[in-house]
Write a protein that holds these residues in place. Structure first.
Motif, PDB file in Angstrom:
ATOM      1  N   PHE A   3     -50.635 -51.376   3.312  1.00 51.68           N
ATOM      2  CA  PHE A   3     -51.306 -51.976   2.155  1.00 51.68           C
ATOM      3  C   PHE A   3     -51.692 -53.409   2.499  1.00 51.68           C
ATOM      4  O   PHE A   3     -50.844 -54.243   2.798  1.00 51.68           O
ATOM      5  CB  PHE A   3     -50.390 -51.964   0.934  1.00 51.68           C
ATOM      6  CG  PHE A   3     -51.035 -52.509  -0.306  1.00 51.68           C
ATOM      7  CD1 PHE A   3     -51.790 -51.690  -1.115  1.00 51.68           C
ATOM      8  CD2 PHE A   3     -50.885 -53.840  -0.657  1.00 51.68           C
ATOM      9  CE1 PHE A   3     -52.381 -52.181  -2.261  1.00 51.68           C
ATOM     10  CE2 PHE A   3     -51.472 -54.339  -1.799  1.00 51.68           C
ATOM     11  CZ  PHE A   3     -52.227 -53.509  -2.605  1.00 51.68           C
ATOM     12  N   ASP A   5     -54.022 -56.503   0.873  1.00 54.25           N
ATOM     13  CA  ASP A   5     -54.781 -56.886  -0.317  1.00 54.25           C
ATOM     14  C   ASP A   5     -55.564 -58.183  -0.147  1.00 54.25           C
ATOM     15  O   ASP A   5     -56.105 -58.715  -1.111  1.00 54.25           O
ATOM     16  CB  ASP A   5     -53.851 -56.996  -1.528  1.00 54.25           C
ATOM     17  CG  ASP A   5     -52.756 -58.033  -1.319  1.00 54.25           C
ATOM     18  OD1 ASP A   5     -52.660 -58.598  -0.208  1.00 54.25           O
ATOM     19  OD2 ASP A   5     -51.996 -58.288  -2.265  1.00 54.25           O
ATOM     20  N   GLY A  51     -64.753 -45.756  -4.191  1.00 54.56           N
ATOM     21  CA  GLY A  51     -63.557 -45.325  -4.899  1.00 54.56           C
ATOM     22  C   GLY A  51     -62.505 -44.675  -4.025  1.00 54.56           C
ATOM     23  O   GLY A  51     -61.352 -44.539  -4.441  1.00 54.56           O
ATOM     24  N   SER A  52     -62.869 -44.268  -2.806  1.00 57.26           N
ATOM     25  CA  SER A  52     -61.902 -43.598  -1.928  1.00 57.26           C
ATOM     26  C   SER A  52     -61.092 -44.578  -1.081  1.00 57.26           C
ATOM     27  O   SER A  52     -60.216 -44.174  -0.330  1.00 57.26           O
ATOM     28  CB  SER A  52     -62.632 -42.623  -0.999  1.00 57.26           C
ATOM     29  OG  SER A  52     -63.520 -43.313  -0.128  1.00 57.26           O
ATOM     30  N   ASN A  54     -58.520 -47.874  -0.853  1.00 57.49           N
ATOM     31  CA  ASN A  54     -57.543 -48.590  -1.686  1.00 57.49           C
ATOM     32  C   ASN A  54     -56.852 -49.735  -0.959  1.00 57.49           C
ATOM     33  O   ASN A  54     -55.818 -50.225  -1.399  1.00 57.49           O
ATOM     34  CB  ASN A  54     -56.489 -47.620  -2.219  1.00 57.49           C
ATOM     35  CG  ASN A  54     -55.796 -46.852  -1.107  1.00 57.49           C
ATOM     36  OD1 ASN A  54     -55.886 -47.213   0.067  1.00 57.49           O
ATOM     37  ND2 ASN A  54     -55.108 -45.784  -1.466  1.00 57.49           N
ATOM     38  N   THR A  55     -57.428 -50.189   0.154  1.00 54.57           N
ATOM     39  CA  THR A  55     -56.846 -51.292   0.910  1.00 54.57           C
ATOM     40  C   THR A  55     -57.940 -51.980   1.718  1.00 54.57           C
ATOM     41  O   THR A  55     -59.004 -51.404   1.963  1.00 54.57           O
ATOM     42  CB  THR A  55     -55.736 -50.790   1.850  1.00 54.57           C
ATOM     43  OG1 THR A  55     -55.238 -51.881   2.625  1.00 54.57           O
ATOM     44  CG2 THR A  55     -56.261 -49.718   2.783  1.00 54.57           C
ATOM     45  N   PRO A  91     -62.627 -51.704  -1.669  1.00 54.52           N
ATOM     46  CA  PRO A  91     -61.974 -50.997  -2.781  1.00 54.52           C
ATOM     47  C   PRO A  91     -62.341 -51.595  -4.136  1.00 54.52           C
ATOM     48  O   PRO A  91     -62.814 -52.734  -4.231  1.00 54.52           O
ATOM     49  CB  PRO A  91     -60.481 -51.167  -2.482  1.00 54.52           C
ATOM     50  CG  PRO A  91     -60.400 -52.398  -1.656  1.00 54.52           C
ATOM     51  CD  PRO A  91     -61.662 -52.463  -0.856  1.00 54.52           C
ATOM     52  N   VAL A 158     -55.404 -54.726  -8.013  1.00 54.61           N
ATOM     53  CA  VAL A 158     -55.431 -53.383  -8.577  1.00 54.61           C
ATOM     54  C   VAL A 158     -55.880 -53.447 -10.032  1.00 54.61           C
ATOM     55  O   VAL A 158     -55.613 -54.408 -10.749  1.00 54.61           O
ATOM     56  CB  VAL A 158     -54.055 -52.697  -8.477  1.00 54.61           C
ATOM     57  CG1 VAL A 158     -53.648 -52.519  -7.033  1.00 54.61           C
ATOM     58  CG2 VAL A 158     -52.996 -53.489  -9.232  1.00 54.61           C
ATOM     59  N   ASN A 197     -47.911 -50.009  -6.846  1.00 52.02           N
ATOM     60  CA  ASN A 197     -48.161 -48.584  -7.065  1.00 52.02           C
ATOM     61  C   ASN A 197     -48.879 -48.405  -8.391  1.00 52.02           C
ATOM     62  O   ASN A 197     -48.601 -49.106  -9.363  1.00 52.02           O
ATOM     63  CB  ASN A 197     -46.842 -47.803  -7.095  1.00 52.02           C
ATOM     64  CG  ASN A 197     -46.131 -47.812  -5.756  1.00 52.02           C
ATOM     65  OD1 ASN A 197     -46.632 -47.277  -4.785  1.00 52.02           O
ATOM     66  ND2 ASN A 197     -44.964 -48.442  -5.711  1.00 52.02           N
ATOM     67  N   HIS A 234     -51.839 -59.222  -8.907  1.00 49.41           N
ATOM     68  CA  HIS A 234     -52.306 -57.911  -9.344  1.00 49.41           C
ATOM     69  C   HIS A 234     -52.131 -57.706 -10.847  1.00 49.41           C
ATOM     70  O   HIS A 234     -52.686 -56.759 -11.412  1.00 49.41           O
ATOM     71  CB  HIS A 234     -51.577 -56.804  -8.583  1.00 49.41           C
ATOM     72  CG  HIS A 234     -51.903 -56.764  -7.122  1.00 49.41           C
ATOM     73  ND1 HIS A 234     -53.085 -56.274  -6.634  1.00 49.41           N
ATOM     74  CD2 HIS A 234     -51.211 -57.191  -6.050  1.00 49.41           C
ATOM     75  CE1 HIS A 234     -53.105 -56.382  -5.315  1.00 49.41           C
ATOM     76  NE2 HIS A 234     -51.974 -56.937  -4.940  1.00 49.41           N
TER      77      HIS A 234
END
Length: 397
Positions: A3, A5, A51-52, A54-55, A91, A158, A197, A234
């Motif tokens: 992960f 960010d 959208g696919s 996430n990092t 993302p 997120v 998460n 986040h």
């Protein structure tokens, strides 16, 4: 997948193609006139939400991007080809910041949203552009201009409606497992959660919200203790904070002191975020004798002087979680309806998030600068200027 960010990248747009100096040459046509074409525009650099993803980990390994240069023009009024654009996938929830000016260039929050971060250079003009009744054979052309260059800092936050806040081992991960399909790691030791998460909580068909679980905070987090405040950013996009409290701590600490400690760290990080709507969620009540539960909870509220909503649950057994989720859904829908009817409320909410973003960014940058200064001082202390053959030089990691 690791992960990540936050990442820093360098983007360079393509240079525009040069204009062409050319004259028409055909048999039996002695003076055909100018026919030099324009060059092509340089390629631009875009960021687009996927959208696919996430990092931001890909940008750690490939931090430099350069778009194609436009081709030069040619004779017969032929225009050069435009340089190919570069589209970088990011993302949802990525904030784009110019490192040199600290200007926020954009906030990418919707799938498919696209932002130009470096504009390609303008094409050069061929000599055809300069012909006139008094200048029948122009020899002027212009070169293509340079493309923009930018060093960008990408920060991913997120997107969630509800954020879980609390000390390590307060039961946040257990709660998100109980109310959603998310499966974060759960274990009987602190800092089990190392990355945020997300879980989607479905209350009824077509009625759901997203909850975010971040790593636990400890006292001194604002100064970098534990996992620090890196992941608190986040929470700035959430609408509601759930402060999860362990009512049966293994170290027998006072839950009221724990709540106050978290409030202090939250206020140090962002005063605006600290003023956000926050509910107390008293967890692990199954570990207390049933006849003592009400008394213990009442004492906590009295010590804190708490007047806001309080929910008494046991995340591991699911006790009280259904009512909690239903009330959260009701609250979110009510706020959304109010903002839809009153544009001023929606604008105030946007301004509030911008202010929280700014405060969070300022705090994180200050913490990074303090850490860099500390490492620099440690390097200076490690250096010994004596002429000693046995001198050992230590390099800080």
């Amino acid at each position: 997948m690791k992960f990540v960010d936050e990442a820093t990248i360098f983007c360079e747009a393509g240079k525009g193609g040069n204009g062409c100096l050319s004259f028409r040459r055909e048999k039996f046509i002695e003076k055909g006139g100018p026919d030099g074409g324009d060059g092509g525009d340089g390629g631009s650099v875009y960021l687009e939400v996927d959208g696919s993803i996430n990092t931001l980990i890909d940008f750690r390994y490939q931090p430099r991007y350069r778009a194609k240069t436009g081709e030069s023009g040619s004779g017969r009024d032929c225009t050069g080809a435009k340089g190919a654009d570069i589209v970088l996938k990011v993302p949802v929830g990525t904030t784009v910041i110019d490192v040199e000016t600290e200007e926020v260039l954009g906030d990418l929050t919707k799938v498919g949203q696209r932002l130009m971060v470096a504009r390609g250079g303008f094409h050069g003009l061929g000599n055809t552009r300069f012909k006139s009744s008094t200048n029948r054979a122009p020899r002027q052309t212009t070169p293509g201009s340079l493309g923009e260059e930018r060093t960008l800092r990408l920060e991913m936050k997120v997107l969630a409606d509800v954020g879980l806040l609390g000390m390590p081992n307060a039961g946040k991960s257990t709660l998100i497992r109980a109310i959603s399909s998310a499966k974060p790691k759960v274990a009987n030791y602190p800092f089990t959660t190392l990355v945020p998460n997300l879980g989607v909580v479905s209350v009824q068909p077509h009625r759901s919200f997203v909850v975010a679980d971040i790593p636990g905070l400890i006292e001194g987090a604002a100064e970098g203790a534990g996992l620090g405040i890196r992941f608190l950013k986040h929470l700035v996009r959430t609408r509601l904070l759930l402060h999860v409290v362990d009512m049966a701590p293994y170290d027998e600490s006072d839950p009221a002191d724990v709540v106050r400690a978290i409030e202090v760290e939250l206020d140090k990080f962002s005063e605006t975020l600290a003023g956000r709507e926050r509910w107390l969620v008293l967890n692990k009540l199954d570990l207390l004798p049933e006849e003592e539960r009400e008394q213990v909870c009442s004492q906590l509220q009295e010590k804190l002087g708490w007047s806001g909503p309080v929910y008494k649950i046991s995340a591991i057994s699911g006790e009280g979680t259904k009512q909690l989720c239903f009330d959260i859904m009701e609250w979110i829908e009510a706020r959304s309806a109010e903002e839809a009817e009153d544009e001023s409320l929606a604008e105030a909410e946007r301004a509030l998030r911008i202010r929280m973003d700014a405060e969070a960014r300022e705090k994180l940058q200050a913490l990074k600068a303090a850490r860099a200064k500390k490492r620099s001082n440690e390097d200076d202390d490690d250096f010994d200027d004596d002429d000693d053959d046995d001198m050992e030089v230590v390099y800080a990691p």
